[in-house]
Design a protein around this motif. Structure first.
Motif, PDB file in Angstrom:
ATOM      1  N   LEU A 150       3.102  40.208  52.279  1.00  0.00           N
ATOM      2  CA  LEU A 150       4.443  39.721  51.977  1.00  0.00           C
ATOM      3  C   LEU A 150       4.999  38.995  53.193  1.00  0.00           C
ATOM      4  CD1 LEU A 150       3.931  42.326  50.138  1.00  0.00           C
ATOM      5  CD2 LEU A 150       6.395  42.289  49.787  1.00  0.00           C
ATOM      6  N   LYS A 151       5.544  37.779  52.971  1.00  0.00           N
ATOM      7  CA  LYS A 151       6.073  36.993  54.075  1.00  0.00           C
ATOM      8  C   LYS A 151       7.475  36.472  53.763  1.00  0.00           C
ATOM      9  CE  LYS A 151       1.711  35.400  56.081  1.00  0.00           C
ATOM     10  NZ  LYS A 151       0.999  34.240  56.667  1.00  0.00           N
ATOM     11  N   LYS A 176      14.426  34.589  50.160  1.00  0.00           N
ATOM     12  CA  LYS A 176      13.220  34.138  49.482  1.00  0.00           C
ATOM     13  C   LYS A 176      11.999  34.574  50.286  1.00  0.00           C
ATOM     14  CE  LYS A 176      15.194  30.176  47.042  1.00  0.00           C
ATOM     15  NZ  LYS A 176      15.101  28.719  46.780  1.00  0.00           N
ATOM     16  N   THR A 189       7.406  35.460  49.896  1.00  0.00           N
ATOM     17  CA  THR A 189       6.179  35.220  49.140  1.00  0.00           C
ATOM     18  C   THR A 189       5.272  36.433  49.201  1.00  0.00           C
ATOM     19  OG1 THR A 189       5.004  34.278  51.050  1.00  0.00           O
ATOM     20  CG2 THR A 189       6.258  32.751  49.647  1.00  0.00           C
ATOM     21  N   GLN A 190       4.422  36.563  48.204  1.00  0.00           N
ATOM     22  CA  GLN A 190       3.389  37.595  48.182  1.00  0.00           C
ATOM     23  C   GLN A 190       2.054  36.905  47.973  1.00  0.00           C
ATOM     24  OE1 GLN A 190       3.857  41.435  45.992  1.00  0.00           O
ATOM     25  NE2 GLN A 190       2.130  40.663  44.789  1.00  0.00           N
ATOM     26  N   ASN A 191       1.193  36.961  48.971  1.00  0.00           N
ATOM     27  CA  ASN A 191      -0.090  36.245  48.943  1.00  0.00           C
ATOM     28  C   ASN A 191       0.111  34.770  48.586  1.00  0.00           C
ATOM     29  OD1 ASN A 191      -1.230  38.643  49.591  1.00  0.00           O
ATOM     30  ND2 ASN A 191      -2.369  38.919  47.707  1.00  0.00           N
ATOM     31  N   GLY A 192       1.195  34.198  49.137  1.00  0.00           N
ATOM     32  CA  GLY A 192       1.472  32.776  48.963  1.00  0.00           C
ATOM     33  C   GLY A 192       2.284  32.418  47.740  1.00  0.00           C
ATOM     34  N   ALA A 193       2.459  33.347  46.798  1.00  0.00           N
ATOM     35  CA  ALA A 193       3.236  33.078  45.577  1.00  0.00           C
ATOM     36  C   ALA A 193       4.681  33.524  45.771  1.00  0.00           C
ATOM     37  CB  ALA A 193       2.619  33.801  44.397  1.00  0.00           C
ATOM     38  N   ALA A 194       5.615  32.712  45.287  1.00  0.00           N
ATOM     39  CA  ALA A 194       7.040  33.023  45.448  1.00  0.00           C
ATOM     40  C   ALA A 194       7.417  34.284  44.677  1.00  0.00           C
ATOM     41  CB  ALA A 194       7.889  31.855  44.980  1.00  0.00           C
ATOM     42  N   LEU A 195       8.236  35.124  45.314  1.00  0.00           N
ATOM     43  CA  LEU A 195       8.779  36.314  44.670  1.00  0.00           C
ATOM     44  C   LEU A 195      10.198  36.036  44.198  1.00  0.00           C
ATOM     45  CD1 LEU A 195       7.663  39.052  47.235  1.00  0.00           C
ATOM     46  CD2 LEU A 195       6.761  38.721  44.928  1.00  0.00           C
ATOM     47  N   ALA A 242      10.366  33.582  53.748  1.00  0.00           N
ATOM     48  CA  ALA A 242      10.295  32.135  53.520  1.00  0.00           C
ATOM     49  C   ALA A 242      11.580  31.452  53.980  1.00  0.00           C
ATOM     50  CB  ALA A 242      10.028  31.850  52.052  1.00  0.00           C
TER      51      ALA A 242
END
Length: 297
Positions: free
Chosen positions: A144-145, A97, A99-105, A147
């Motif tokens: 992209l981070k 899991k 995120t991209q700019n805080g939104a889940a991918l 999670a």
């Protein structure tokens, strides 16, 4: 889940499955630490990871998000599975899991390549996976981070029989300050916006790759052409070579006047090799990606 399976498997998956700890696009990550609740207690595992996203991209363009992570398993964890359960190899799958700019991918499916467990010392394993295609529709900076993730691992004995299996989950280690879980940062330029006077317009590019194998010299030679309106693209391109799902080599080449050459030496194992070239772009040329397959018999 088998109780005994949580032994080293939890730890191994802790970073194998992350596959996403990195810094700016085009660069491998530093060390990330994830914690898993093994039966030996909480254990920390270190990984380095990379994706093939370009550092820059034009709106309307797209790029694959392929992930590779290398994880070092500590000696005490390796010793536990080796001596208690007789495990000699490990492989499996993972769901990552991010995120991209805080939104889940959407979850990223990854494969943990089979690796031998030595009789002593730490061991490094490799995981690869393909995430959703990166296709920005607006200019800006995209971060992209990592999670969290889950993994399913199978440990096998020397004769190929199962030693045990594991279904695991891991989270980043809590630190002060918090770990930077950045995977990649991609800068997207809007080619539809009129440029500032005196600033060259950014041209779209297409990257094409063709390769041949020389059995006599045991090497693959690939030609790269970065096409554009002026055929004058310059800068760097990142090259990833794989055989099936196994990563063979990563390197960088210099693009001059829209052309570059890739040489992969010491290629002796038969199979289909995929050469993926990610051109990073320059001040007047947008990034693009291309690939070619070369058969080695």
């Amino acid at each position: 889940m088998h109780l005994k399976s949580s032994l080293a498997a939890l730890g191994i998956a802790s970073l194998v499955a992350t596959g996403l700890g990195a810094v700016p696009a085009g660069a491998a990550s530093g060390n990330l630490v994830f914690v898993c609740n093994t039966v030996l207690g909480d254990k920390e595992f270190i990984t380095t990871a990379d994706t093939d996203l370009p550092a820059t991209l034009a709106t309307g363009a797209s790029a694959p998000t392929n992930v590779t992570a290398k994880v070092t398993i500590p000696d005490d964890v390796r010793n536990a599975v080796y001596t208690i359960f007789g495990a000699r190899k490990v492989a499996g799958t993972a769901k990552i899991k991010a995120t991209q700019n805080g939104a889940a991918l959407p979850e990223i499916a990854a494969t943990v390549a089979s690796a031998d467990l030595p009789a002593s010392g730490p061991v490094t394993v490799t995981a690869t996976g393909a995430g959703p295609t990166f296709a920005p529709t607006a200019a800006g900076t995209y971060v992209l981070k990592a999670a969290s993730y889950t993994a399913s691992l199978v440990f096998k004995k020397e004769d190929g029989s199962d030693a045990y299996t594991a279904d695991v989950s891991c989270t980043p280690k809590a630190t002060t300050p918090a770990q930077d879980l950045t995977v990649d940062t991609v800068t997207v330029s809007d080619t539809g916006t009129p440029p500032v006077p005196g600033t060259p317009a950014v041209q779209a590019t297409t990257t094409k790759v063709s390769g041949k194998y020389s059995a006599k010299q045991s090497k693959i030679v690939a030609k790269v052409k970065v096409g554009s309106a002026d055929n004058a693209a310059t800068g760097k391109a990142k090259v990833k070579v794989t055989r099936g799902t196994k990563k063979v080599k990563s390197l960088r080449v210099e693009v001059k006047a829209g052309k570059a050459k890739v040489v992969v030496p010491k290629v002796t194992k038969p199979g289909t090799y995929t050469i993926t070239v990610s051109y990073a772009g320059d001040a007047t040329h947008a990034a693009s990606t291309g690939k070619a397959k070369v058969k080695v018999r």
